[in-house]
Design a protein around this motif. Structure first.
Motif, PDB file in Angstrom:
ATOM      1  N   HIS A  61       0.849  -1.199   0.000  1.00 42.34           N
ATOM      2  CA  HIS A  61       0.000   0.000   0.000  1.00 42.34           C
ATOM      3  C   HIS A  61       0.886   1.251   0.000  1.00 42.34           C
ATOM      4  N   HIS A  63       2.015   5.401   0.806  1.00 41.69           N
ATOM      5  CA  HIS A  63       1.953   6.488   1.790  1.00 41.69           C
ATOM      6  C   HIS A  63       2.587   7.724   1.181  1.00 41.69           C
ATOM      7  N   HIS A 105       4.711   0.024   0.494  1.00 43.39           N
ATOM      8  CA  HIS A 105       5.334  -1.004   1.331  1.00 43.39           C
ATOM      9  C   HIS A 105       4.322  -2.035   1.799  1.00 43.39           C
ATOM     10  N   GLU A 107       3.716  -5.013   5.083  1.00 45.97           N
ATOM     11  CA  GLU A 107       4.126  -5.494   6.404  1.00 45.97           C
ATOM     12  C   GLU A 107       3.287  -6.735   6.663  1.00 45.97           C
TER      13      GLU A 107
HETATM   14 FE   FE2 Z   1       1.867   1.381   5.925  1.00 44.05          FE
END
Ligand code: FE2
Length: 286
Positions: A61, A63, A105, A107
């Protein structure tokens, strides 16, 4: 000369939220109760022993316009981003990511075994730095100094300074302090806080008194709860028959307008529209 002790403005119980591909978490900044605590845009606590609550993770996603700080207590997360970083952070490790003009990025939890717990904080960038070059740092647990004070407080210094010991995270634009503090039962702890800076504590284990509300009643918080302080030159924390563990976070407010749309935080709506045009055109983070 006495040093004015900060009063407590609010003690907030986090709201249940779901983010990423369905990670269940407790949110205490970026809610209807507390939308923005300048310069802090969001504060999430994820923690569960049930893999169904976390295994979906945060797939790729974007940012823009912020920095994010992820601090792990338990479990392991694999991360990967569009500027070429990849790796795993585990218990006690930290990642500090500056999205600047744009980053993508992911996670993702490494296994579906055991407990996963940690925190993510979003720190706003000032207008002049919103479009800076993105950057990323991994800080391992052994790089984070631990200070044991005479007060009995055991402090992991992630960012900022305690008794002359500085944390490894230093070049974040908002110059925040980020401490992980454990205080045993029947102890007191105080910490100097620059006038005008935003200060909050997040209690995640045990209970303590964080001073007094404006009406002079005692402000007690027990995990998980967020304590927002009014202005002043120090905070004082006391434990009674229980120990406490909390994060103490402070930073200088920016005092700028914000336009927030999901993972993008800019100053104007035109800048958000421009970001969305780049996403549609496939030129974002390129
Ligand atoms: Fe994030």
């Amino acid at each position: 000369m006495s040093t004015p002790i900060r009063k407590v403005e609010q003690v907030i119980t986090p709201q249940a939220a779901s983010d990423g591909a369905g990670v269940r978490l407790k949110r205490s900044i970026a809610t209807q109760t507390l939308d923005y605590l300048d310069p802090f845009l969001l504060f999430d606590h994820f923690g569960s022993a049930n893999p169904d609550d976390y295994i979906a993770g945060f797939p790729m996603h974007p940012h823009r316009g912020i920095e994010t700080v992820t601090y792990m207590l338990a479990g392991e997360v694999n991360h990967r981003d569009s500027i070429g970083n990849s790796g795993t952070i585990g218990p006690g490790d930290l990642q500090w990511m500056t999205a600047g003009r744009g980053i993508l990025h992911e996670e993702m939890p490494k296994t579906r075994q055991g407990r996963m717990e940690g925190f993510q904080l979003w720190v706003n960038l000032p207008a002049k730095d919103k479009m800076m070059t993105p950057r990323y740092r991994d800080i391992s647990a052994d790089q984070i100094p631990v200070v044991e004070e005479d007060s009995g407080a055991v402090i992991r210094v992630v960012a900022g300074e305690v008794d002359g010991v500085r944390g490894p995270v230093r070049d974040v634009i908002a110059d925040p302090t980020y401490l992980d503090i454990t205080l045993s039962a029947d102890k007191s702890f105080s910490y100097p806080t620059p006038l005008g800076h935003t200060v909050f504590a997040y209690v995640f284990e045990g209970q303590a008194d964080f001073g007094r509300f404006e009406d002079d009643t005692e402000a007690t918080a027990s995990g998980p709860q967020l304590v927002v302080f009014a202005d002043g030159e120090q905070i004082q924390v006391h434990t009674q028959d229980e120990p406490v563990r909390f994060l103490l976070v402070m930073g200088k407010p920016l005092g700028e307008p914000i336009a927030r749309y999901g993972p993008f935080v800019m100053n104007t709506w035109e800048e958000i529209q421009q970001t969305l045009r780049e996403i549609r055109a496939g030129t974002f983070a390129k």
